[in-house]
Design a protein around this motif. Structure first.
Motif, PDB file in Angstrom:
ATOM      1  N   ASN A 247      76.128 105.473  14.642  1.00 59.29           N
ATOM      2  CA  ASN A 247      77.080 106.528  14.334  1.00 59.29           C
ATOM      3  C   ASN A 247      78.096 105.986  13.328  1.00 59.29           C
ATOM      4  OD1 ASN A 247      78.457 108.908  14.356  1.00 59.29           O
ATOM      5  ND2 ASN A 247      78.988 108.867  16.537  1.00 59.29           N
ATOM      6  N   VAL A 248      78.829 106.884  12.691  1.00 61.49           N
ATOM      7  CA  VAL A 248      79.746 106.451  11.636  1.00 61.49           C
ATOM      8  C   VAL A 248      80.924 105.647  12.175  1.00 61.49           C
ATOM      9  CG1 VAL A 248      79.137 108.300  10.032  1.00 61.49           C
ATOM     10  CG2 VAL A 248      80.899 108.706  11.768  1.00 61.49           C
ATOM     11  N   ASP A 249      81.204 105.740  13.465  1.00 63.92           N
ATOM     12  CA  ASP A 249      82.318 104.979  14.001  1.00 63.92           C
ATOM     13  C   ASP A 249      81.967 103.515  14.272  1.00 63.92           C
ATOM     14  OD1 ASP A 249      80.667 105.321  16.151  1.00 63.92           O
ATOM     15  OD2 ASP A 249      82.172 106.222  17.472  1.00 63.92           O
ATOM     16  N   GLU A 250      80.677 103.166  14.134  1.00 63.14           N
ATOM     17  CA  GLU A 250      80.283 101.774  14.328  1.00 63.14           C
ATOM     18  C   GLU A 250      79.665 101.144  13.088  1.00 63.14           C
ATOM     19  OE1 GLU A 250      77.203 101.307  17.278  1.00 63.14           O
ATOM     20  OE2 GLU A 250      76.463 103.339  16.938  1.00 63.14           O
ATOM     21  N   ALA A 251      79.307 101.943  12.096  1.00 65.84           N
ATOM     22  CA  ALA A 251      78.732 101.389  10.870  1.00 65.84           C
ATOM     23  C   ALA A 251      78.814 102.425   9.755  1.00 65.84           C
ATOM     24  CB  ALA A 251      77.289 100.966  11.082  1.00 65.84           C
ATOM     25  N   ASP A 252      79.056 101.951   8.545  1.00 66.56           N
ATOM     26  CA  ASP A 252      79.157 102.810   7.364  1.00 66.56           C
ATOM     27  C   ASP A 252      77.800 102.825   6.659  1.00 66.56           C
ATOM     28  OD1 ASP A 252      80.300 104.383   5.350  1.00 66.56           O
ATOM     29  OD2 ASP A 252      80.689 102.604   4.117  1.00 66.56           O
ATOM     30  N   PRO A 253      77.133 103.992   6.549  1.00 71.93           N
ATOM     31  CA  PRO A 253      75.801 104.050   5.940  1.00 71.93           C
ATOM     32  C   PRO A 253      75.884 104.196   4.420  1.00 71.93           C
ATOM     33  CG  PRO A 253      76.364 106.198   6.820  1.00 71.93           C
ATOM     34  CD  PRO A 253      77.540 105.297   7.119  1.00 71.93           C
ATOM     35  N   PHE A 254      74.958 103.574   3.714  1.00 67.23           N
ATOM     36  CA  PHE A 254      74.916 103.676   2.253  1.00 67.23           C
ATOM     37  C   PHE A 254      73.529 103.286   1.760  1.00 67.23           C
ATOM     38  CE2 PHE A 254      76.081  99.353   3.251  1.00 67.23           C
ATOM     39  CZ  PHE A 254      75.377  98.570   2.340  1.00 67.23           C
ATOM     40  N   VAL A 255      73.281 103.536   0.487  1.00 73.27           N
ATOM     41  CA  VAL A 255      72.044 103.119  -0.180  1.00 73.27           C
ATOM     42  C   VAL A 255      72.413 102.209  -1.341  1.00 73.27           C
ATOM     43  CG1 VAL A 255      70.077 103.884  -1.579  1.00 73.27           C
ATOM     44  CG2 VAL A 255      70.706 105.145   0.482  1.00 73.27           C
ATOM     45  N   GLU A 256      71.737 101.095  -1.443  1.00 74.05           N
ATOM     46  CA  GLU A 256      71.837 100.202  -2.603  1.00 74.05           C
ATOM     47  C   GLU A 256      70.617 100.473  -3.480  1.00 74.05           C
ATOM     48  OE1 GLU A 256      72.595  95.585  -2.651  1.00 74.05           O
ATOM     49  OE2 GLU A 256      70.421  95.982  -2.658  1.00 74.05           O
ATOM     50  N   TYR A 257      70.832 100.750  -4.764  1.00 75.72           N
ATOM     51  CA  TYR A 257      69.711 101.084  -5.641  1.00 75.72           C
ATOM     52  C   TYR A 257      69.941 100.517  -7.028  1.00 75.72           C
ATOM     53  CZ  TYR A 257      72.636 104.835  -7.643  1.00 75.72           C
ATOM     54  OH  TYR A 257      73.634 105.548  -8.255  1.00 75.72           O
ATOM     55  N   SER A 258      68.868 100.410  -7.790  1.00 77.44           N
ATOM     56  CA  SER A 258      68.984  99.842  -9.136  1.00 77.44           C
ATOM     57  C   SER A 258      67.715 100.115  -9.928  1.00 77.44           C
ATOM     58  CB  SER A 258      69.212  98.328  -9.061  1.00 77.44           C
ATOM     59  OG  SER A 258      68.041  97.678  -8.628  1.00 77.44           O
ATOM     60  N   LEU A 259      67.856 100.054 -11.253  1.00 77.51           N
ATOM     61  CA  LEU A 259      66.692  99.909 -12.098  1.00 77.51           C
ATOM     62  C   LEU A 259      66.074  98.557 -11.770  1.00 77.51           C
ATOM     63  CD1 LEU A 259      68.284 101.084 -15.441  1.00 77.51           C
ATOM     64  CD2 LEU A 259      66.511 102.298 -14.185  1.00 77.51           C
ATOM     65  N   THR A 260      64.782  98.479 -11.778  1.00 77.78           N
ATOM     66  CA  THR A 260      64.120  97.242 -11.386  1.00 77.78           C
ATOM     67  C   THR A 260      64.682  96.057 -12.152  1.00 77.78           C
ATOM     68  OG1 THR A 260      62.134  98.525 -10.954  1.00 77.78           O
ATOM     69  CG2 THR A 260      61.871  96.135 -11.121  1.00 77.78           C
ATOM     70  N   ARG A 261      65.120  95.048 -11.389  1.00 76.09           N
ATOM     71  CA  ARG A 261      65.634  93.769 -11.899  1.00 76.09           C
ATOM     72  C   ARG A 261      66.928  93.922 -12.695  1.00 76.09           C
ATOM     73  NH1 ARG A 261      60.198  93.618 -12.666  1.00 76.09           N
ATOM     74  NH2 ARG A 261      60.408  94.179 -14.857  1.00 76.09           N
ATOM     75  N   GLN A 262      67.688  94.961 -12.450  1.00 76.68           N
ATOM     76  CA  GLN A 262      68.979  95.116 -13.105  1.00 76.68           C
ATOM     77  C   GLN A 262      70.078  95.248 -12.057  1.00 76.68           C
ATOM     78  OE1 GLN A 262      69.189  97.934 -16.293  1.00 76.68           O
ATOM     79  NE2 GLN A 262      67.175  97.427 -17.103  1.00 76.68           N
ATOM     80  N   GLY A 263      71.346  95.405 -12.508  1.00 79.73           N
ATOM     81  CA  GLY A 263      72.483  95.469 -11.606  1.00 79.73           C
ATOM     82  C   GLY A 263      72.369  96.586 -10.589  1.00 79.73           C
ATOM     83  N   ARG A 264      72.920  96.352  -9.414  1.00 81.24           N
ATOM     84  CA  ARG A 264      72.741  97.278  -8.311  1.00 81.24           C
ATOM     85  C   ARG A 264      73.970  98.175  -8.127  1.00 81.24           C
ATOM     86  NH1 ARG A 264      68.156  96.177  -6.047  1.00 81.24           N
ATOM     87  NH2 ARG A 264      67.213  94.133  -6.377  1.00 81.24           N
ATOM     88  N   SER A 265      73.709  99.418  -7.712  1.00 80.01           N
ATOM     89  CA  SER A 265      74.763 100.382  -7.422  1.00 80.01           C
ATOM     90  C   SER A 265      74.712 100.744  -5.941  1.00 80.01           C
ATOM     91  CB  SER A 265      74.588 101.647  -8.266  1.00 80.01           C
ATOM     92  OG  SER A 265      74.608 101.344  -9.644  1.00 80.01           O
ATOM     93  N   LEU A 266      75.848 101.210  -5.423  1.00 73.66           N
ATOM     94  CA  LEU A 266      75.927 101.650  -4.031  1.00 73.66           C
ATOM     95  C   LEU A 266      76.281 103.135  -3.991  1.00 73.66           C
ATOM     96  CD1 LEU A 266      77.924  98.725  -2.332  1.00 73.66           C
ATOM     97  CD2 LEU A 266      75.456  98.989  -2.576  1.00 73.66           C
ATOM     98  N   SER A 267      75.655 103.865  -3.054  1.00 68.67           N
ATOM     99  CA  SER A 267      75.941 105.282  -2.871  1.00 68.67           C
ATOM    100  C   SER A 267      76.146 105.541  -1.380  1.00 68.67           C
ATOM    101  CB  SER A 267      74.790 106.142  -3.396  1.00 68.67           C
ATOM    102  OG  SER A 267      75.012 107.513  -3.123  1.00 68.67           O
ATOM    103  N   HIS A 268      77.338 106.035  -1.029  1.00 69.11           N
ATOM    104  CA  HIS A 268      77.655 106.309   0.373  1.00 69.11           C
ATOM    105  C   HIS A 268      76.769 107.445   0.894  1.00 69.11           C
ATOM    106  CE1 HIS A 268      80.070 106.541   4.003  1.00 69.11           C
ATOM    107  NE2 HIS A 268      80.116 107.856   3.843  1.00 69.11           N
ATOM    108  N   ALA A 269      76.543 107.466   2.193  1.00 73.31           N
ATOM    109  CA  ALA A 269      75.709 108.495   2.821  1.00 73.31           C
ATOM    110  C   ALA A 269      76.519 109.315   3.809  1.00 73.31           C
ATOM    111  CB  ALA A 269      74.524 107.857   3.540  1.00 73.31           C
ATOM    112  N   GLY A 270      76.212 110.594   3.886  1.00 71.33           N
ATOM    113  CA  GLY A 270      76.747 111.440   4.942  1.00 71.33           C
ATOM    114  C   GLY A 270      75.869 111.341   6.181  1.00 71.33           C
ATOM    115  N   THR A 271      76.407 111.727   7.320  1.00 66.11           N
ATOM    116  CA  THR A 271      75.695 111.573   8.590  1.00 66.11           C
ATOM    117  C   THR A 271      75.706 112.879   9.376  1.00 66.11           C
ATOM    118  OG1 THR A 271      76.231 109.214   8.733  1.00 66.11           O
ATOM    119  CG2 THR A 271      75.635 110.320  10.785  1.00 66.11           C
ATOM    120  N   LEU A 272      74.533 113.234   9.902  1.00 68.69           N
ATOM    121  CA  LEU A 272      74.374 114.418  10.741  1.00 68.69           C
ATOM    122  C   LEU A 272      73.644 114.038  12.028  1.00 68.69           C
ATOM    123  CD1 LEU A 272      73.112 117.011   8.088  1.00 68.69           C
ATOM    124  CD2 LEU A 272      75.398 116.930   9.086  1.00 68.69           C
ATOM    125  N   THR A 273      73.772 114.850  13.025  1.00 68.19           N
ATOM    126  CA  THR A 273      72.935 114.776  14.210  1.00 68.19           C
ATOM    127  C   THR A 273      72.944 116.159  14.845  1.00 68.19           C
ATOM    128  OG1 THR A 273      72.407 113.531  16.225  1.00 68.19           O
ATOM    129  CG2 THR A 273      74.741 114.062  15.835  1.00 68.19           C
TER     130      THR A 273
END
Length: 583
Positions: free
Chosen positions: A192-218
Motif C-alpha cells: 500500500n502507499v503508506d508503506e512504499a512509494d510505487p514508481f517505474v524506472e525506464y530508459s532508452l536502451t543503454r541511456q540515462g534512466r527516468s523515473l515516473s511515479h505511479a498511482g495506486t488503486l484497489t
C-alpha cells in the motif's frame, strides 16, 4: 493451524451461502457450504518438494496417504494459509455473525483429484500431485478432502508455505495511454502507499534512466455487487499500480522495471522488461495488430481438469508468446479471465499473459463476463460476471477512457484508428456512448489514418438464433465508411462480405477496394473458451466460418494496403485472409 479447524466447522453451518453446482466456472462446482471436518490421523498430506521456476512461480509436489482412499478424494490450494477472516456475506449481502471466530467462507484457488496424476491411488493408498502456484501476496496451504466436490470432508492439511517476498511487484501489463506517445504500465503488488512509494524506472536502451511515479488503486468486498464475488469468491486483490511514461519517441525500444521505495529508503525492484513505443499517427511503417475475444485462462498444472472450460486459452497464449516479434499491439475485446466472481483468478490471468502484456500494449474491452449482473446498470440482466460488475477488470487493466466506469475509448496506432466500444452499456442512438462513437469516427483524418476499425465484445451476434446488426450503430459504420467491425462475443470465427444496409456490396472474397461502400464484419471470439456452434440461419453475407481456436491479425503495410489474417492457435498458420486497397 487450529484456526483451520474452526474455519471448516463454520462451513458446516446450514446458514452459510449455497450455490448452484452447474456453473461453468470450475470453482463454483465445489459445494463449499457443505464442507465438514473429520481429521483422520491415518491420512496425511505433505509437501514433498518445492522448486522456483522464476521469481513469481513455484512448482510444488504434494504427497497424499490415506487408509480409506477414494476416487473422489481431491486436494485444494488455499491462500491465505492462516485462514484469517472477519466476515462472510449471505446472498442478500448482509453480514452473517458467528459466535466463534475466526471463520472464513471461501473457495480454494485451485484443486485436483488425487487420481488425476496417481491413477493407482486407491489401490496403493498413496499418491502424489504436482501444483504450480504463483505469488499472490499471501502464504499457501494444501488441504486433502474426501467426499468429492459435492460433499467435501476435510481430513488433513499441510503447514503453510510462502514466497520469499509475497508483496513483490509482479505481472506488468502495458497499455497505450491517452496519447500515442504515452505508455501506461500497470502491475500488482502487496504494498500500500503508506508503506512504499510505487514508481517505474525506464530508459532508452543503454541511456540515462527516468523515473515516473505511479498511482495506486484497489477494491474491497463491498465493491462487489453480488455473489460469489462478495461471498465465497472474494479474495483480497492486493494493490494495482499504474504509471504513465510520457513523451516517448515513436517506434523506439525502451527498457523498464517497477519499483517500490520503502519507508527505510530501500527499494524493492521487479525484473527488467522491454517494450517498443507506438508509431505516431499516420506514420508510414509496418504496423501489426492481434485481435480476439473470449480467451479466458487455464492452469498449466492441470488443475480444474474435470471441467476444462477454456481449453484453448494456453494454446493461444503460447502461440502469441512464441510469435512476439511478429506483432506490435494486442486488442482483447471482452471476456478476459472468465473469473465469474472468483477474484483469485484475476491474478492467475495476469500471470498467464505476462510474457505478452509486459512487452506489447495489451488493450482490453468490456464483455459480459466482466460486466453483467442483475440491477447493476448493464444492458443485460444475466449474472455472467458473478457479481464483479466490471470492477476487477476496470481496476486490473488500464484503458485510455475518460472514466473507468465508462470504458469506451479511442486508440490511434500509426495508420490505424481504433474505436473500442462497450457493448454491455447503453450505446443506442442518443446515448453518451453513441455520441462518443460518432466523434471517434468523424474526428479521424483519413489521409493520415486511412484504416478505421470498430471493435466491441458484441456487435455482430447470434442472438435469437439469427445474425443481427445493431441498426443505429450500422448507420455510423456506413456514414463514416468504417473498414472493419470486430466482435468477440460468439466463441468462433466468422467473416462477412462488405455489408451496406444488410446487403453485400462486393462478391469478391479476398480483395477489396476501399472506394466501395460497406463494412466487413468479423467475429474473432474463439481465442480460448469452448467454441460455439453456428446459428441455423446463415445470411448470404457470410463468407467464411470456423469453430476452432484462433485469433485475428491486421497488418497495415502502408496507406494503401491493409491485410487481415485469421490464424489458428494450434499451429499459428493462416486459414483465411483478405486485403483492402486504397488509391
Amino acid at each position: 493451524m487450529n484456526n483451520l479447524l474452526v474455519l471448516f466447522l463454520f462451513l458446516v453451518s446450514k446458514s452459510c451461502v449455497t450455490y448452484s453446482l452447474t456453473n461453468k466456472q470450475p470453482l463454483a462446482n465445489i459445494a463449499i457450504h457443505k464442507a465438514v471436518i473429520d481429521i483422520q490421523e491415518s491420512a496425511s498430506i505433505t509437501i514433498e518438494s518445492r522448486q522456483h521456476t522464476c521469481e513469481d512461480t513455484l512448482q510444488i509436489t504434494v504427497r497424499v496417504v490415506s487408509a480409506e482412499p477414494s476416487n473422489d478424494d481431491w486436494v485444494g490450494v488455499f491462500s491465505p494459509a492462516n485462514f484469517n477472516a472477519s466476515d462472510c456475506f449471505n446472498e442478500s449481502d448482509d453480514f452473517i455473525h458467528w459466535q466463534e471466530a475466526p471463520y472464513l467462507c471461501t473457495a480454494p484457488l485451485k484443486y485436483k483429484f488425487v487420481n488425476y496424476s496417481s491413477p493407482d491411488y486407491v489401490r496403493r493408498r498413496r499418491g502424489s500431485l504436482r501444483f504450480q502456484i504463483i505469488n499472490q501476496r499471501a502464504d499457501f496451504a494444501f488441504a486433502l478432502f474426501t467426499g468429492g466436490l459435492y460433499n467435501p470432508k476435510l481430513i488433513r492439511y499441510t503447514h503453510p508455505i510462502s514466497f520469499e517476498n509475497p508483496k513483490a511487484p509482479l505481472y506488468p501489463r502495458l497499455a497505450q495511454g491517452k496519447s500515442w506517445n504515452q505508455m501506461a504500465v500497470t502491475w500488482t503488488s502487496g504494498y500500500n502507499v503508506d508503506e512504499a512509494d510505487p514508481f517505474v524506472e525506464y530508459s532508452l536502451t543503454r541511456q540515462g534512466r527516468s523515473l515516473s511515479h505511479a498511482g495506486t488503486l484497489t477494491f474491497s468486498r463491498s465493491s462487489m455487487c453480488g455473489p460469489p464475488a462478495s461471498t465465497v469468491g472474494w479474495r483480497d486483490p492486493g494493490f494495482i499500480h499504474t504509471s504513465f511514461l510520457n513523451n516517448l519517441r515513436a517506434n523506439t525500444m525502451y527498457d523498464y522495471r517497477m519499483g517500490h521505495r520503502l519507508v527505510n529508503g530501500s527499494i524493492v525492484w521487479s525484473q527488467r522488461y522491454r517494450f517498443k513505443s507506438s508509431p505516431n499517427p499516420g506514420q508510414d511503417s509496418l504496423q501489426r495488430v492481434i485481435i480476439f475475444g473470449n480467451m479466458g485462462k487455464a492452469e498449466r498444472d492441470g488443475s480444474h481438469e474435470y471441467n476444462d472450460d477454456q481449453p484453448g486459452a494456453l494454446m493461444t497464449t503460447n502461440q502469441l508468446k512464441n510469435d512476439l516479434k511478429n506483432f506490435d499491439i494486442v486488442f482483447h475485446i471482452g471476456n478476459l479471465a472468465f473469473a465469474e466472481g472468483y477474484i483469485s483468478q484475476w491474478d492467475q490471468f495476469t500471470a498467464q499473459i505476462q510474457s505478452i502484456a509486459s512487452r506489447k500494449p495489451y488493450m482490453t474491452a468490456s464483455g459480459h463476463y466482466e460486466r453483467d449482473f442483475p440491477h447493476s446498470g448493464s444492458l443485460f440482466g444475466d449474472s455472467d460476471s458473478g457479481g464483479e460488475c466490471g470492477v476487477p477488470a476496470e481496476t486490473m487493466f488500464y484503458v485510455p477512457a475518460k472514466n473507468r466506469a465508462k470504458p469506451w475509448y479511442t486508440a490511434d496506432y500509426g495508420m490505424l484508428r481504433f474505436c473500442i466500444a462497450d457493448s454491455e452499456l447503453d450505446w443506442d442512438e442518443g446515448s453518451e456512448q453513441y455520441e462518443w462513437m460518432e466523434n471517434c469516427f468523424a474526428s479521424v483524418d483519413r489521409q493520415e489514418q486511412p484504416w478505421l476499425i470498430f471493435a466491441a465484445n458484441a456487435a455482430l451476434g447470434y442472438y435469437n438464433n439469427q445474425d443481427s446488426f445493431n441498426e443505429s450503430i450500422q448507420k455510423l459504420w456506413q456514414k463514416y465508411k468504417v473498414d472493419i467491425a470486430f466482435s468477440g462475443d460468439s466463441r468462433n470465427y466468422k467473416r462477412t462480405c462488405p455489408v451496406y444496409e444488410n446487403e453485400c456490396v462486393s462478391r469478391d472474397e479476398y480483395n477489396y477496394m476501399r472506394s466501395m461502400m460497406g463494412t466487413i464484419h468479423i467475429v474473432v471470439g474463439g481465442a480460448g473458451s469452448q467454441v460455439d456452434n453456428f446459428a441455423d440461419i446463415n445470411p448470404d453475407w457470410t463468407l467464411y466460418t470456423d469453430t476452432d481456436f484462433g485469433y485475428g491479425k491486421l497488418t497495415a503495410f502502408n496507406h494503401s494496403s491493409l491485410l487481415f489474417e485469421y490464424m489458428k492457435s494450434r499451429d499459428g498458420n493462416v486459414y483465411d485472409s483478405f486485403t483492402i486497397s486504397r488509391d
